[in-house]
Scaffold this motif. Sequence first.
Motif, short mmCIF file in Angstrom:
data_model
loop_
_atom_site.label_atom_id
_atom_site.label_comp_id
_atom_site.label_asym_id
_atom_site.label_seq_id
_atom_site.Cartn_x
_atom_site.Cartn_y
_atom_site.Cartn_z
N LYS A 119 0.84 -1.20 0.00
CA LYS A 119 0.00 0.00 0.00
C LYS A 119 0.88 1.25 0.00
CE LYS A 119 -3.46 -2.79 0.43
NZ LYS A 119 -3.74 -3.61 -0.68
N LYS A 120 0.24 2.42 -0.10
CA LYS A 120 0.98 3.66 -0.27
C LYS A 120 0.67 4.69 0.81
CE LYS A 120 1.15 3.28 -5.33
NZ LYS A 120 0.79 3.93 -6.62
N VAL A 121 1.68 5.48 1.12
CA VAL A 121 1.48 6.69 1.92
C VAL A 121 0.74 7.69 1.02
CG1 VAL A 121 2.65 8.59 3.11
CG2 VAL A 121 3.57 6.26 3.25
N VAL A 122 -0.14 8.49 1.62
CA VAL A 122 -1.01 9.37 0.83
C VAL A 122 -0.77 10.83 1.20
CG1 VAL A 122 -3.40 9.95 0.25
CG2 VAL A 122 -2.76 7.56 0.68
N LEU A 123 -0.57 11.65 0.19
CA LEU A 123 -0.45 13.10 0.36
C LEU A 123 -1.54 13.76 -0.46
CD1 LEU A 123 1.32 15.36 1.64
CD2 LEU A 123 2.61 15.41 -0.50
N GLY A 124 -1.86 15.00 -0.14
CA GLY A 124 -2.90 15.73 -0.85
C GLY A 124 -2.57 15.96 -2.31
N VAL A 125 -3.61 16.28 -3.09
CA VAL A 125 -3.46 16.53 -4.52
C VAL A 125 -4.30 17.73 -4.92
CG1 VAL A 125 -3.02 14.10 -5.10
CG2 VAL A 125 -5.36 14.97 -5.09
N GLY A 126 -3.98 18.29 -6.08
CA GLY A 126 -4.78 19.39 -6.61
C GLY A 126 -3.95 20.58 -6.99
N SER A 127 -4.63 21.68 -7.19
CA SER A 127 -3.96 22.91 -7.59
C SER A 127 -3.22 23.53 -6.42
CB SER A 127 -5.00 23.90 -8.13
OG SER A 127 -4.41 25.17 -8.34
N GLU A 144 -5.32 4.16 -0.30
CA GLU A 144 -4.00 3.62 0.00
C GLU A 144 -3.45 2.78 -1.14
OE1 GLU A 144 -3.83 1.07 3.37
OE2 GLU A 144 -5.23 -0.42 2.57
N ILE A 145 -4.30 2.38 -2.06
CA ILE A 145 -3.84 1.67 -3.25
C ILE A 145 -3.30 2.66 -4.27
CG2 ILE A 145 -4.57 0.30 -5.24
CD1 ILE A 145 -6.56 -1.12 -3.40
N GLN A 146 -4.05 3.75 -4.49
CA GLN A 146 -3.67 4.73 -5.51
C GLN A 146 -2.73 5.80 -4.99
OE1 GLN A 146 -6.77 6.16 -8.15
NE2 GLN A 146 -8.14 4.49 -7.55
N GLY A 147 -2.65 5.95 -3.66
CA GLY A 147 -1.79 6.99 -3.09
C GLY A 147 -2.36 8.38 -3.28
N GLU A 148 -3.69 8.48 -3.41
CA GLU A 148 -4.35 9.77 -3.62
C GLU A 148 -5.60 9.83 -2.77
OE1 GLU A 148 -6.61 12.14 -7.27
OE2 GLU A 148 -4.87 10.89 -7.72
N PRO A 149 -5.89 10.97 -2.14
CA PRO A 149 -7.08 11.07 -1.28
C PRO A 149 -8.37 11.16 -2.08
CG PRO A 149 -5.96 13.18 -1.38
CD PRO A 149 -5.08 12.20 -2.11
N PHE A 150 -9.44 10.66 -1.49
CA PHE A 150 -10.79 10.79 -2.03
C PHE A 150 -10.91 10.29 -3.48
CE2 PHE A 150 -11.14 13.56 1.65
CZ PHE A 150 -12.44 13.31 2.10
N VAL A 151 -10.60 9.02 -3.67
CA VAL A 151 -10.78 8.42 -5.00
C VAL A 151 -11.80 7.28 -4.97
CG1 VAL A 151 -8.50 9.04 -5.86
CG2 VAL A 151 -8.79 6.88 -4.63
N MET A 178 -4.60 12.50 7.97
CA MET A 178 -3.73 11.34 8.03
C MET A 178 -3.06 11.06 6.69
SD MET A 178 -3.77 10.18 11.10
CE MET A 178 -2.93 8.64 10.73
N ASN A 179 -1.83 10.56 6.79
CA ASN A 179 -1.11 10.17 5.58
C ASN A 179 -1.10 8.66 5.37
OD1 ASN A 179 0.79 12.74 6.77
ND2 ASN A 179 -0.01 12.88 4.69
N TRP A 180 -1.71 7.92 6.31
CA TRP A 180 -1.85 6.49 6.12
C TRP A 180 -3.25 6.07 6.56
CZ3 TRP A 180 1.46 8.11 10.22
CH2 TRP A 180 1.02 7.81 11.51
N ARG A 181 -3.68 4.91 6.08
CA ARG A 181 -4.97 4.37 6.46
C ARG A 181 -4.85 3.72 7.84
NH1 ARG A 181 -7.92 -0.82 3.61
NH2 ARG A 181 -10.00 -0.60 4.59
N PRO A 182 -5.62 4.19 8.83
CA PRO A 182 -5.54 3.58 10.15
C PRO A 182 -5.81 2.07 10.09
CG PRO A 182 -6.75 5.62 10.26
CD PRO A 182 -6.53 5.34 8.81
N GLN A 183 -4.90 1.31 10.67
CA GLN A 183 -4.99 -0.13 10.55
C GLN A 183 -6.01 -0.73 11.50
OE1 GLN A 183 -1.32 -2.31 10.60
NE2 GLN A 183 -0.24 -0.86 9.29
#
Length: 304
Positions: A119-127, A144-151, A178-183
């Motif tokens: 899985k991936k660490v996730v950071l924000g995206v956009g303009s 956590e699969i794509q590494g992008e929030p709100f997909v 959060m930058n990771w999915r709580p386990q």
Amino acid sequence: MRSALNALTDELRRLKNTGVKTVAVSDEAVAALRRVVTARAAGGQRPRRAVAPAASKPVSSPAQVRPSVAIVRDPLPAATLPAAPVVALPEGDKAARWAALRELVLNDATCRANVRAGKKVVLGVGSLDAKIMFVGEAPGAEEEIQGEPFVGPAGQLLTKMIQGMGLKRGEVYIGNIMNWRPQMPAAAGVEQVGNRPPTEQEMRYCLPYLRAQIDVVNPEMIVALGATAAQGLLGFGSFKALGDIRGAWREFAGKPLMVTYHPSYILRSMSNRSKRMIWEDLLKVMARAGLPISEKQRGYFLER
């Protein structure tokens, strides 16, 4: 209510069959289940099963509920997290500073240690020039699969909400505290099923990275999506119910903050009333951002 409880029972049985032994349930959810059982008992009705019981005998009181999948209330991380990171970004333009922040987050040892294999660490995206920043609580399974929030499904609905505001997804900035999915506990080789809210400790660790994103993007305003995100930004215990504070401007990191419901709230209740409550909050955001608001937009989701 009966269909909802039966669906819950079926889901718990399914989880048990896949090897899952624990699920995270908030105190509020447990209290709600107890109220249902108590109300049925007081009304002379035999309580329905709220969870899969260990025995086949009817459950007659909350104390007799025996789930075959154990309930874990808001579990803490397996290990105590270290102190929150101190984020110092280099000088430069927004793109250079965001790239440096991305390297910090993706290589953060604590973030990486809390991400399951593959899985991936996730950071924000956009303009990076966005006027509006949307902030949720944590990544889910798709994120956590794509590494992008709100997909995932809630993210797809958020995209439609943004489009309803007359914007494109790429014109705003979307992130999570959060930058990771709580386990949650899962059997070896079995994918985690479901999500749990991050703990206060987890959000405190990741907040410096969110503040750094705000510093780089420098949005005119922030929209907090859901109670957990609002608690993380405003402070735990700062309010009792989201309905008490939604729709009113607050402040975080020196920016105006609008608190509204998470898109998943609409997915759980596909009523015009729930859609309208969120939309009224977004109308206030549009007005503050100087976005044009048509009469058609003003009338979205009003009962006819």
